[in-house]
Design a protein around this motif. Structure first.
Motif, mmCIF file in Angstrom:
data_model
loop_
_atom_site.group_PDB
_atom_site.id
_atom_site.type_symbol
_atom_site.label_atom_id
_atom_site.label_comp_id
_atom_site.label_asym_id
_atom_site.label_seq_id
_atom_site.Cartn_x
_atom_site.Cartn_y
_atom_site.Cartn_z
ATOM 1 N N PHE A 85 50.921 30.189 29.397
ATOM 2 C CA PHE A 85 52.048 29.761 28.561
ATOM 3 C C PHE A 85 51.745 29.959 27.080
ATOM 4 O O PHE A 85 52.527 30.597 26.357
ATOM 5 N N PHE A 86 50.627 29.425 26.618
ATOM 6 C CA PHE A 86 50.298 29.509 25.191
ATOM 7 C C PHE A 86 50.152 30.969 24.746
ATOM 8 O O PHE A 86 50.654 31.357 23.682
ATOM 9 N N ALA A 87 49.468 31.757 25.562
ATOM 10 C CA ALA A 87 49.294 33.173 25.215
ATOM 11 C C ALA A 87 50.618 33.919 25.299
ATOM 12 O O ALA A 87 50.930 34.772 24.447
ATOM 13 N N GLY A 88 51.404 33.606 26.307
ATOM 14 C CA GLY A 88 52.665 34.302 26.511
ATOM 15 C C GLY A 88 53.671 34.053 25.412
ATOM 16 O O GLY A 88 54.403 34.968 24.995
ATOM 17 N N ILE A 89 53.738 32.829 24.916
ATOM 18 C CA ILE A 89 54.684 32.507 23.845
ATOM 19 C C ILE A 89 54.345 33.313 22.591
ATOM 20 O O ILE A 89 55.233 33.855 21.916
ATOM 21 N N VAL A 90 53.064 33.393 22.269
ATOM 22 C CA VAL A 90 52.653 34.137 21.080
ATOM 23 C C VAL A 90 53.007 35.617 21.209
ATOM 24 O O VAL A 90 53.396 36.267 20.237
ATOM 25 N N ILE A 158 48.986 30.556 6.732
ATOM 26 C CA ILE A 158 48.187 31.165 7.792
ATOM 27 C C ILE A 158 49.080 31.352 9.014
ATOM 28 O O ILE A 158 49.992 30.558 9.275
ATOM 29 N N TRP A 159 48.826 32.381 9.782
ATOM 30 C CA TRP A 159 49.616 32.714 10.966
ATOM 31 C C TRP A 159 49.788 31.507 11.886
ATOM 32 O O TRP A 159 48.816 30.846 12.263
ATOM 33 N N TYR A 160 51.029 31.242 12.280
ATOM 34 C CA TYR A 160 51.338 30.089 13.123
ATOM 35 C C TYR A 160 50.629 30.145 14.480
ATOM 36 O O TYR A 160 50.369 29.114 15.115
ATOM 37 N N GLY A 161 50.304 31.343 14.944
ATOM 38 C CA GLY A 161 49.711 31.504 16.274
ATOM 39 C C GLY A 161 48.353 30.851 16.452
ATOM 40 O O GLY A 161 47.908 30.632 17.587
ATOM 41 N N TRP A 162 47.685 30.515 15.345
ATOM 42 C CA TRP A 162 46.381 29.850 15.481
ATOM 43 C C TRP A 162 46.500 28.493 16.162
ATOM 44 O O TRP A 162 45.548 28.034 16.787
ATOM 45 N N SER A 163 47.649 27.852 16.033
ATOM 46 C CA SER A 163 47.826 26.568 16.731
ATOM 47 C C SER A 163 47.838 26.789 18.239
ATOM 48 O O SER A 163 47.326 25.961 19.009
ATOM 49 N N PHE A 164 48.378 27.922 18.675
ATOM 50 C CA PHE A 164 48.370 28.262 20.096
ATOM 51 C C PHE A 164 46.965 28.655 20.559
ATOM 52 O O PHE A 164 46.519 28.268 21.643
ATOM 53 N N ILE A 165 46.271 29.414 19.724
ATOM 54 C CA ILE A 165 44.916 29.847 20.076
ATOM 55 C C ILE A 165 43.966 28.657 20.168
ATOM 56 O O ILE A 165 43.063 28.626 21.016
#
Length: 407
Positions: A85-90, A158-165
């Protein structure tokens, strides 16, 4: 700390720390995701709704299967699915691809629930209620920390995706731990041990509840308890601003008071449980407090009253009362903890779907929405009283079978 399952239990709690982030991470990154997918906030809201669909799809079945195949496979599956889920959303280029991954998030939550709640009750047979309620504390901690992380990323550009990572990294470590070192009891091991203990003491076998009477009461309680806190959490700020005439900042602060109340409840419940207070006693008191606090908020919609009652309703309705209800249900049906977990939380998931539909037709008068919650909480208290009566009827002093989390 002497319990051999403690490292695994900590791992299970960490999953729910990330789950707490997962349920709000789309909303917290709504602007960035809307821009990425070429849509508006409404489009992101559609993706958010998909989490509920995924949860309902598999929860009942996964709960029953965990009784058959064990808790570990479903915990591992839940972690792996959440990572997807987290990877897919990004990586999703559109809301429709993201919608599929949103469904996976709901499924991940169901897999975790079906494996985790039964496992904790089997790991800590004498402290079932406390073990389950602590899950709520970790969820609240995750929901508290994520907005801070997102705010820091936004402020630092900073890129929002770090919260997912960040979430993926913790789940990846947890996944490897569960697969390689996680220790889980056999399904129903606590029931076998309890029977052996009672047999040694010359007592009768453990009783079970009536499937239709007690099962129906608990399913209804699962729906009502979820509906009570879900409704108020969604509309509290709007009610404070438009009915209690609070400023925007003060109205939004009501959610903070609500969240603090839920965390305080976990601590109070854990402390009282250590002093041999039974779970069955908690659910009656907490549901009554929910009813009273919501009623006062409706009758006296002032800023001061709303602020105080936000804390109280957070304490009583969102501080783990659902987890306590599930724990009491396990006393009535001790042999199928995965199955009852699936049934109980499926009812809660249905509430998450139906309550927004009902309240959506009441937005013209926000006071009526809170009145609706008052009625729901009253029904919850009535159900709690009936469950208490059934509990006392089933586990009589004559049979010496007061089965609770301390046994």
């Amino acid at each position: 700390m002497k319990n051999k399952y403690m490292p695994t239990a900590i791992s299970l709690y960490m999953n729910y720390f990330i789950h707490g982030m997962g349920v709000i991470i789309l909303a917290q990154n709504m602007t960035a995701l809307a821009n990425k997918w070429g849509t508006g906030t409404g489009g992101v809201a559609v993706v958010i709704s998909s989490l509920g669909i995924g949860r309902i799809l598999v929860l009942l079945v996964s709960g029953a299967l965990s009784d058959k195949f064990g808790r570990k496979p479903f915990v591992a599956l839940g972690i792996f699915t959440y990572i997807l889920f987290f990877a897919g959303i990004v990586m999703s280029p559109s809301i429709w691809i993201a919608y599929i991954f949103g469904i996976l998030a709901g499924m991940a939550n169901s897999f975790l629930d079906s494996g985790t709640y039964p496992a904790l009750m089997e790991m800590f047979p004498k402290e079932k209620g406390t073990a389950n309620v602590i899950i709520k504390a970790f969820i609240s901690a995750g929901q508290f920390l994520l907005p801070l992380i997102v705010s820091l990323l936004v402020a630092s550009k900073i890129w929002y995706g770090w919260s997912f990572i960040f979430c993926i990294a913790i789940l990846a470590v947890n996944f490897l731990f569960v697969l390689s070192m996680g220790k889980f009891p056999r399904p129903g091991q606590d029931v076998v041990e309890a029977k052996e203990e009672k047999s040694a003491n010359g007592q009768t076998n453990i009783k079970t509840g009536n499937l239709w009477i007690d099962g129906t009461l608990f399913i209804l309680y699962g729906y009502i308890s979820q509906a009570t806190f879900y409704l108020v959490s969604q509309w509290l700020s709007e009610y404070g601003e438009k009915v209690a005439n609070m400023g925007s900042t003060s109205a939004h602060a009501l959610i903070s008071y609500y969240s603090v109340g839920s965390i305080v409840c976990v601590l109070v419940t854990a402390a009282l449980a250590k002093r041999a207070v039974k779970e069955i006693q908690f659910i009656g008191v907490y549901t009554l407090l929910s009813f009273i606090s919501l009623l006062l908020m409706y009758l006296i919609p002032t800023p001061m009253m709303c602020s105080i009652m936000s804390f109280v309703v957070g304490f009583s309705a969102a501080g783990g009362v659902m987890q306590l209800g599930l724990t009491v249900m396990s006393s009535f049906f001790p042999k199928g903890k995965g199955t009852i977990t699936g049934a109980f939380y499926t009812a809660g998931s249905i509430a998450s779907f139906t309550i927004p539909l009902i309240t959506g037709m009441m937005v013209a008068n926000l006071a009526n929405i809170i009145l609706f919650d008052v009625i729901i909480s009253l029904i919850g208290f009535i159900l709690a009283v009936l469950i208490t009566i059934r509990y006392r009827h089933l586990f009589t002093a004559k049979d010496k079978l007061a089965v609770n989390s301390k046994e």
